[in-house]
Structure formats: structure tokens, C-alpha cells
Design an enzyme around this catalytic site. Sequence first.
Site, PDB file in Angstrom:
ATOM      1  N   ARG A  39       0.391  23.515 -30.351  1.00  0.00           N
ATOM      2  CA  ARG A  39      -0.220  22.814 -29.206  1.00  0.00           C
ATOM      3  C   ARG A  39       0.271  23.482 -27.925  1.00  0.00           C
ATOM      4  NH1 ARG A  39      -2.666  20.793 -32.716  1.00  0.00           N
ATOM      5  NH2 ARG A  39      -3.079  18.595 -33.164  1.00  0.00           N
ATOM      6  N   ASP A  49      -3.131  16.866 -40.956  1.00  0.00           N
ATOM      7  CA  ASP A  49      -2.098  15.878 -41.314  1.00  0.00           C
ATOM      8  C   ASP A  49      -2.403  15.238 -42.664  1.00  0.00           C
ATOM      9  OD1 ASP A  49      -1.529  16.441 -38.660  1.00  0.00           O
ATOM     10  OD2 ASP A  49      -2.401  14.566 -37.930  1.00  0.00           O
ATOM     11  N   ARG A  92       2.120  11.616 -21.928  1.00  0.00           N
ATOM     12  CA  ARG A  92       3.270  11.547 -22.842  1.00  0.00           C
ATOM     13  C   ARG A  92       4.516  12.258 -22.289  1.00  0.00           C
ATOM     14  NH1 ARG A  92       1.121  15.378 -27.707  1.00  0.00           N
ATOM     15  NH2 ARG A  92       2.733  14.256 -28.849  1.00  0.00           N
TER      16      ARG A  92
END
Length: 306
Positions: free
Chosen positions: A169, A260, A105
Site C-alpha cells: 500500500r 485476505d 487512519r
Amino acid sequence: MSEATILSIGEAMVELSKIDSQGHWKVGIAGDTLNTAWYLRRLLPSDWHVSYFTRVGTGEFSQMMVDFLNSEGVGTEHVGRDDHREIGLYAISLHDGERSFSYWRENSAARLLAEDTAALTNAVSSAEIAYLSGITVAILPDEGRATLIQAMREARAKGTRVIFDPNLRPRLWPDTRIMCDRIEAVAAEANLILPSFDDESEYFGDTDPDATIARYLKLGTGQVIVKAGGGAIHFGGDQGAGVIDDLKRMNPVDTTSAGDSFNAGFLAAQIQQADIETAIRAGHQLSGRVIMHHGALVPEAVEALQ
Ligand SMILES: O=C(O)C(=O)C[C@H](O)[C@H](O)CO
């Protein structure tokens, strides 16, 4: 009656989740802020518009994401396009129900989502609720992060309720000191913070959930709800303080999206006038069902609640 908008801001990717041990993988679309938007869309009544703010490319996988959002009823009017970049990819590895991620990413289009300052500022200010996470903050270059902070500050001053899940993270940051510093700078602009105690204790050194609450309240937020991976949930702030310690513990199949989905269950209940304790129980109930299935987005988990 006109619609109210909840805007979720961040990065979604192609998600690979293993279906069996014979080398079969399922291709999906997920990402922490998209996951919350997806659950919110399924939980909220139609007078709420759920919209996603991100940037994607022009290729097939980017189009797959936009088509997916449209088909799920999540607004794509704030999805920007980038001619040079594509969306990222992540794969879920599972060991006894606990997940870890491999990422591709670094050059994703979403890293430039704050490049159009006016688009971001207007979108956040015109939403009733704006939602973002520590991953949103982690992927942005310094200028993008400054734009985001400014947009949050302006929007909050105009009455937008800003909600932030620190979702730490460390792999997305140069080092943990920078991570903690930048996360707190963003948290200071939010009305509600939804951290997870395991992460907060590991990286901020909080000795108990009340220390997490006190630290975020001191930064200027209104309310903090500390998730605890199925353990007791502590909360504190201007909407109330307490501990909910009778929640049912599950034996998870895959914890992806636990936080989430909790956030979505909590927010959807609060938006529909539940008091804070009832809303926390709703969040826990949803995430408790989500973690009994593989992958981030679990339609059965929502259906079971209805
Ligand atoms: O790492 C990310 O950006 C993800 O969003 C991966 C997962 O979907 C997410 O972390 C689950 O909370």
C-alpha cells in the site's frame, strides 16, 4: 486436547461500503488481517483458537470492534486499549468491480500496537501460527517495526510458523523505496509469503511470478505462493513448486478482501492437512466467492463452501 492458536496481527477499522447510489452506506468493521482472521475462524475446527492482536481506543467504535470480534468467535485477549486514540476509518469506492480506498487512519490506536514489547513478543511466541501483512508493517513507527521483527525472529526460532502477506500500500509509506526495503526486512523473518503479482511487479520490478518467488526465497523464507488476481498461481519453496493455471476467472462485483480471503482459505486447508495444490485451490475457491459480493466479510461465501 489443548487448542492451537493462530494469531493475526494488524489494524482493523470502521469500514464504509456503499449499498446503493442514493447515498446509503453500510458501516462495518474490517481490515486485511482481521478479514483473514474472520475467515479462518469460520473455516477452522474448534480445536483452533483464532486471536487478533491490535490496539483500539475506549470509545464507542472501538468497543464495536471488540464486540464484533467476540461475537464472531475471534479472541480479543490481545487487543490493547489506548486512552488517547481511536480506531481508523476507511471507505470503499468501486469502479467496475475494482476497489480503491479513502482512509482516515493517521492517528489510529493500532499504530501503537507494538508499544508493549513484552505483550507482542509473548503473544507471537506462544502462537503456533502468526500472521501479518504489509499493512501491519506500514502503520508502525520505526521502533514498533523493530519490535515486530525481533518478535517474529524469536518466535520463529522457537517454532512459531510466521506467515506474511506483503499487501503493498504505497500510500501508507513515505516513498516506494522505503516501502520495498521495509517489506523485505519483514519478509526475511517469515516462513511463508503470500504476495500478489500485480503489486510485486509494479513496485519490485519482478518480470514474472517466478522472479517474485526467487527474490523472497533468497531472503530466507521457506515457501512463496504468488496470487494473480484470478490468473495462474505460481508457487515455490520447500513445500513444493509449480503453477496452477486452470483456475476459473470471475467477473468481480468488489475485489475487497480477495487476497485476505484467499490466504484464509489456503491456510485453513493446509492446517487441515491438504497438500499445497489443494490448499491453493481452496484459497482460490473462497476468494472467488468473496469478490462476487460487496464488502470485505462475506458470510455467504463461506456458507457456499460448506
Ligand atoms: O487498508 C487497509 O488496512 C485494509 O485493510 C482495507 C481492506 O480491508 C483491505 O485492504 C482488503 O485487502
